[in-house]
Design a protein around this motif. Structure first.
Motif, short mmCIF file in Angstrom:
data_model
loop_
_atom_site.label_atom_id
_atom_site.label_comp_id
_atom_site.label_asym_id
_atom_site.label_seq_id
_atom_site.Cartn_x
_atom_site.Cartn_y
_atom_site.Cartn_z
N CYS A 181 -4.59 22.09 13.46
CA CYS A 181 -5.63 21.30 13.54
C CYS A 181 -6.69 22.02 14.67
CB CYS A 181 -5.58 19.86 13.69
SG CYS A 181 -4.82 19.00 12.48
N LYS A 182 -7.90 22.43 14.32
CA LYS A 182 -8.46 22.78 15.59
C LYS A 182 -9.72 21.76 15.77
CE LYS A 182 -11.69 26.65 16.46
NZ LYS A 182 -12.55 27.72 15.80
N LYS A 183 -9.63 21.59 16.95
CA LYS A 183 -10.60 20.57 17.55
C LYS A 183 -11.77 21.24 17.76
CE LYS A 183 -11.21 17.25 21.16
NZ LYS A 183 -10.59 16.89 22.62
N GLU A 184 -13.02 20.39 17.29
CA GLU A 184 -14.19 21.00 17.56
C GLU A 184 -14.61 20.85 18.89
OE1 GLU A 184 -17.44 19.91 13.94
OE2 GLU A 184 -16.91 18.32 15.40
N GLU A 185 -15.36 21.98 19.02
CA GLU A 185 -15.94 22.28 20.57
C GLU A 185 -17.06 21.38 20.67
OE1 GLU A 185 -15.92 25.88 22.73
OE2 GLU A 185 -14.43 26.54 21.47
N CYS A 186 -17.49 20.68 21.59
CA CYS A 186 -18.41 19.99 22.02
C CYS A 186 -19.02 20.38 23.37
CB CYS A 186 -18.18 18.49 22.19
SG CYS A 186 -17.62 17.72 20.45
N HIS A 187 -20.51 20.31 23.49
CA HIS A 187 -21.16 20.81 24.72
C HIS A 187 -22.33 20.10 24.82
CE1 HIS A 187 -18.69 24.35 25.33
NE2 HIS A 187 -18.81 24.62 24.00
N GLU A 188 -22.84 19.89 26.12
CA GLU A 188 -24.12 19.39 26.30
C GLU A 188 -25.37 20.13 26.07
OE1 GLU A 188 -24.82 16.31 27.61
OE2 GLU A 188 -22.92 15.50 27.52
N CYS A 189 -26.23 19.92 25.42
CA CYS A 189 -27.44 20.70 24.77
C CYS A 189 -28.69 20.27 25.49
CB CYS A 189 -27.49 20.70 23.38
SG CYS A 189 -26.00 21.31 22.61
N HIS A 190 -29.76 21.19 25.90
CA HIS A 190 -31.03 20.76 26.42
C HIS A 190 -31.96 21.85 25.78
CE1 HIS A 190 -29.67 23.85 29.04
NE2 HIS A 190 -31.17 23.99 29.40
N TYR A 191 -33.27 21.62 25.82
CA TYR A 191 -34.35 22.50 25.87
C TYR A 191 -35.50 22.34 26.99
CZ TYR A 191 -37.23 18.84 23.88
OH TYR A 191 -38.02 17.73 23.86
N ASP A 192 -36.08 23.52 27.11
CA ASP A 192 -36.94 23.67 28.29
C ASP A 192 -38.26 23.13 27.47
OD1 ASP A 192 -35.17 24.20 30.14
OD2 ASP A 192 -35.52 26.38 29.68
N ASP A 193 -38.90 22.24 27.89
CA ASP A 193 -40.49 21.76 27.46
C ASP A 193 -41.74 22.52 27.95
OD1 ASP A 193 -41.06 21.01 29.95
OD2 ASP A 193 -41.13 18.73 29.39
#
Length: 72
Positions: free
Chosen positions: A21-33
């Motif tokens: 079972c491969k655990k899904e990688e999660c990350h914090e995401c953002h964009y610059d306005d």
């Protein structure tokens, strides 16, 4: 003896299933306005990260480049 064999097979099978079972990688995401301020999108995982980074985040017809993870 049969019980020992059964337990051994069960233990090996469990380890194989868990390691497969491969655990899904999660990350914090953002964009610059447009003002250069960083806008947080929160934690995203798997295909959602790929889609956001490939297609950007669209607000009112404006597409912003999304960055996820610490390397950005």
């Amino acid at each position: 003896m049969k019980k020992l064999n059964y337990l051994s097979v069960l233990a090996v099978s469990s380890m194989l299933m868990l390691s497969a079972c491969k655990k899904e990688e999660c990350h914090e995401c953002h964009y610059d306005d447009t003002n250069g301020d960083e806008v947080e999108l929160g934690e995203k995982c798997g295909d959602e990260i790929k889609d956001l980074e490939a297609n950007g985040y669209i607000i009112s017809g404006t597409t912003y480049t999304v960055h996820c993870g610490e390397e950005h």
